[in-house]
Design an enzyme around this catalytic site. Structure first.
Site, PDB file in Angstrom:
ATOM      1  CD  GLU A  90      -2.512  -1.389   1.992  1.00  0.00           C
ATOM      2  OE1 GLU A  90      -3.144  -0.464   2.873  1.00  0.00           O
ATOM      3  OE2 GLU A  90      -3.520  -2.816   2.790  1.00  0.00           O
ATOM      4  CB  CYS A 103       3.087   7.165   3.261  1.00  0.00           C
ATOM      5  SG  CYS A 103       3.569   5.670   4.537  1.00  0.00           S
ATOM      6  CB  CYS A 110       7.142  -5.336   9.195  1.00  0.00           C
ATOM      7  SG  CYS A 110       8.415  -4.913   9.815  1.00  0.00           S
ATOM      8  CB  CYS A 114       5.870  -2.580  16.360  1.00  0.00           C
ATOM      9  SG  CYS A 114       7.344  -2.196  15.794  1.00  0.00           S
ATOM     10  CB  CYS A 117       2.492  -1.882  13.938  1.00  0.00           C
ATOM     11  SG  CYS A 117       2.925  -1.573  12.059  1.00  0.00           S
ATOM     12  N   GLY A 163       6.522  -1.931   6.176  1.00  0.00           N
ATOM     13  CA  GLY A 163       8.557  -2.355   5.815  1.00  0.00           C
ATOM     14  C   GLY A 163       9.076  -1.756   7.127  1.00  0.00           C
ATOM     15  CD  GLU A 164      12.737  -1.168   9.587  1.00  0.00           C
ATOM     16  OE1 GLU A 164      12.488  -0.410  10.625  1.00  0.00           O
ATOM     17  OE2 GLU A 164      14.057  -0.409   9.504  1.00  0.00           O
ATOM     18  CB  SER A 218       9.540   4.703  15.097  1.00  0.00           C
ATOM     19  OG  SER A 218       9.446   4.523  13.869  1.00  0.00           O
ATOM     20  CB  CYS A 337       1.417   6.166  11.215  1.00  0.00           C
ATOM     21  SG  CYS A 337       1.861   7.190  10.794  1.00  0.00           S
TER      22      CYS A 337
HETATM   23  N1  SAH Z   1       8.957   0.288   9.672  1.00  0.00           N
HETATM   24  C1  SAH Z   1       9.529   1.638  10.222  1.00  0.00           C
HETATM   25  C2  SAH Z   1       8.307   2.799   9.056  1.00  0.00           C
HETATM   26  C3  SAH Z   1       6.822   2.064   8.672  1.00  0.00           C
HETATM   27  S1  SAH Z   1       6.143   2.543  10.490  1.00  0.00           S
HETATM   28  C4  SAH Z   1       9.300   1.724  11.591  1.00  0.00           C
HETATM   29  O1  SAH Z   1       8.765   1.729  12.569  1.00  0.00           O
HETATM   30  O2  SAH Z   1       9.551   2.690  11.749  1.00  0.00           O
HETATM   31  C5  SAH Z   1       5.957   4.235  10.207  1.00  0.00           C
HETATM   32  C6  SAH Z   1       5.256   5.272  11.718  1.00  0.00           C
HETATM   33  O3  SAH Z   1       4.371   4.361  11.804  1.00  0.00           O
HETATM   34  C7  SAH Z   1       6.510   4.548  13.025  1.00  0.00           C
HETATM   35  O4  SAH Z   1       7.181   5.777  13.205  1.00  0.00           O
HETATM   36  C8  SAH Z   1       5.370   4.075  13.332  1.00  0.00           C
HETATM   37  O5  SAH Z   1       5.503   3.674  14.910  1.00  0.00           O
HETATM   38  C9  SAH Z   1       4.324   3.943  13.818  1.00  0.00           C
HETATM   39  N2  SAH Z   1       3.226   3.470  13.694  1.00  0.00           N
HETATM   40  C10 SAH Z   1       2.912   1.680  13.704  1.00  0.00           C
HETATM   41  N3  SAH Z   1       2.000   1.902  14.387  1.00  0.00           N
HETATM   42  C11 SAH Z   1       1.448   2.796  14.156  1.00  0.00           C
HETATM   43  C12 SAH Z   1       0.005   2.562  14.681  1.00  0.00           C
HETATM   44  N4  SAH Z   1      -1.030   1.874  14.691  1.00  0.00           N
HETATM   45  N5  SAH Z   1      -0.581   4.499  15.158  1.00  0.00           N
HETATM   46  C13 SAH Z   1       0.462   4.625  14.393  1.00  0.00           C
HETATM   47  N6  SAH Z   1       1.604   4.911  14.496  1.00  0.00           N
HETATM   48  C14 SAH Z   1       2.387   3.758  14.464  1.00  0.00           C
HETATM   49 FE1  SF4 Z   2       6.898  -1.900  13.534  1.00  0.00          FE
HETATM   50 FE2  SF4 Z   2       7.384  -0.353  11.158  1.00  0.00          FE
HETATM   51 FE3  SF4 Z   2       7.374  -2.656  10.824  1.00  0.00          FE
HETATM   52 FE4  SF4 Z   2       5.212  -1.710  11.545  1.00  0.00          FE
HETATM   53  S1  SF4 Z   2       5.792  -1.259   9.780  1.00  0.00           S
HETATM   54  S2  SF4 Z   2       6.037  -3.629  12.742  1.00  0.00           S
HETATM   55  S3  SF4 Z   2       5.951   0.112  13.521  1.00  0.00           S
HETATM   56  S4  SF4 Z   2       8.843  -1.784  12.305  1.00  0.00           S
END
Ligand code: SAH
Ligand code: SF4
Length: 348
Positions: A90, A103, A110, A114, A117, A163-164, A218, A337
């Site tokens: 997406e 974005c 991923c 987390c 997420c 993704g990371e 993050s 996000c």
């Molecule tokens: N994987 C990378 C980038 C994608 S996530 C990372 O984690 O940095 C992008 C951002 O969205 C990150 O800062 C993450 O902490 C945040 N995020 C993930 N799940 C979320 C949620 N449910 N609500 C708000 N922010 C979220």
């Molecule tokens: Fe964590 Fe970013 Fe991966 Fe979501 S996309 S699981 S926030 S590292």
């Protein structure tokens, strides 16, 4: 079949040579697919009809296709895209008054896991290629503004989709170099932000890159224990080591290191957390983005209430740490996000 998107100018020149054409044909293809965002070989009108037919039989610009577009009431658009192998990712378009932000994703799913997420729930299927990463930007710009039309204002790019990025480092960096070229898409690295959950060795590599976008970390927690629970990669790459890497990170003159902090009600949002965050950031030219948690039925968290977020922010600001509250975008279409991979409730 050869995929043209994802090849550098030199690689396209080489490709032209291997199919028995003059090198400048490679440059013409380069200008067409990146400069004019031609997604179909038929639109590469610099080439003769015969050469286009020949190309069509052995190559395509990209295999990425739009499956669905969801339109939010706030102008945000969420794109469900299908890659060549049928996997889906997406991308999200967010218009703002003076600039747009796209974005994008860099992996299918991923692996970091987390707890707050949605993308984590997919696990990781594979990394995306540089061509697949770039295809998202071209497809979104063409859908919004029409193929070849100059966007009316600048485009910011954030690797904050699925993704990371630092677990798919080489393809992400290649896509950034391709997109930076002024003869191509011309998206300056200054307008690109890569976000990482904290893959420490790659932070050190990134610091050395000649073409280097902005970096966001993050963080989302202020103690080892809390962070390991929320961002499991912390058990391998600890908060202490992460902050050390951040401290060593060579910032440009006006650059700040961005820290993302997802605000989870009753979990990581106390005054004490805020004070620990100030301490962690001591000595780093930092900026904090507080992200109210975006919900999904599967996720066991609620966002901190706004008054809590404001108190948290005040503690940071009082200690001279710039802190901003991220406005959720496209929540009604699950485009915010951390919501990617959740099925949208509405399809407008
Ligand atoms: N994987 C990378 C980038 C994608 S996530 C990372 O984690 O940095 C992008 C951002 O969205 C990150 O800062 C993450 O902490 C945040 N995020 C993930 N799940 C979320 C949620 N449910 N609500 C708000 N922010 C979220
Ligand atoms: Fe964590 Fe970013 Fe991966 Fe979501 S996309 S699981 S926030 S590292």
């Amino acid at each position: 079949m050869t995929t043209l998107l994802g090849k550098t100018e030199e690689e396209l020149v080489e490709f032209a040579r291997t199919i028995g054409e003059a090198p400048f044909r490679g440059r013409q293809i380069y200008r067409a697919v990146y400069g004019r965002r031609a997604l179909d070989i038929a639109q590469v009108t610099e080439l003769s009809k015969d050469l286009r037919d020949k190309l069509n039989s052995i190559a395509r610009v990209t295999e990425t296709r739009i499956v669905d577009v969801f339109y939010s009431t706030d102008g945000t658009r969420r794109y469900l895209l299908k890659l060549g192998d049928g996997r889906e990712v997406e991308a999200v378009f967010m218009p703002e008054e003076r600039r747009d932000t796209i974005c994008i994703s860099c992996q299918v799913g991923c692996a970091v896991g987390c707890d707050f997420c949605m993308t984590a729930r997919l696990g990781v299927k594979r990394g995306m290629t540089a061509g697949e990463i770039v295809s998202q930007v071209i497809i979104v710009l063409n859908e919004v503004y029409g193929a070849g039309n100059e966007p009316p204002h600048g485009t910011n790019l954030v690797f904050m989709g699925m993704g990371e990025a630092f677990l798919n480092y080489n393809e992400v960096m290649k896509s950034i170099r391709i997109m930076a070229d002024e003869n191509g898409l011309g998206i300056s690295p200054k307008r690109v932000t890569v976000s990482t959950s904290g893959v420490i060795p790659r932070i050190y590599d990134f610091a050395e890159e000649p073409i280097r976008p902005r970096l966001a970390i993050s963080l989302s927690a202020t103690t080892e224990e809390q962070r390991t629970r929320l961002v499991p990669i912390n058990s391998k790459y600890t908060l202490a080591e992460l902050m050390k890497a951040c401290r060593a990170y060579p910032l440009g003159e006006r650059e700040r290191l961005t820290f993302e902090y997802v605000m989870l009600d009753g979990v990581n949002d106390s005054d004490e957390d805020a004070r620990r965050l100030v301490k962690l950031l001591n000595g780093i030219r930092a900026k904090v983005n507080l992200i109210p948690h975006n919900p999904a039925p599967e996720l066991p968290y609620r966002s901190s209430p706004m008054e809590r977020i404001l108190s948290f922010q005040k503690i940071l600001i009082d200690k001279d740490v710039p802190a901003f509250i991220r406005k959720p975008r496209g929540q009604d279409i699950s485009a915010a996000c951390g919501q990617l991979a959740a099925r949208p409730q509405a399809n407008g």
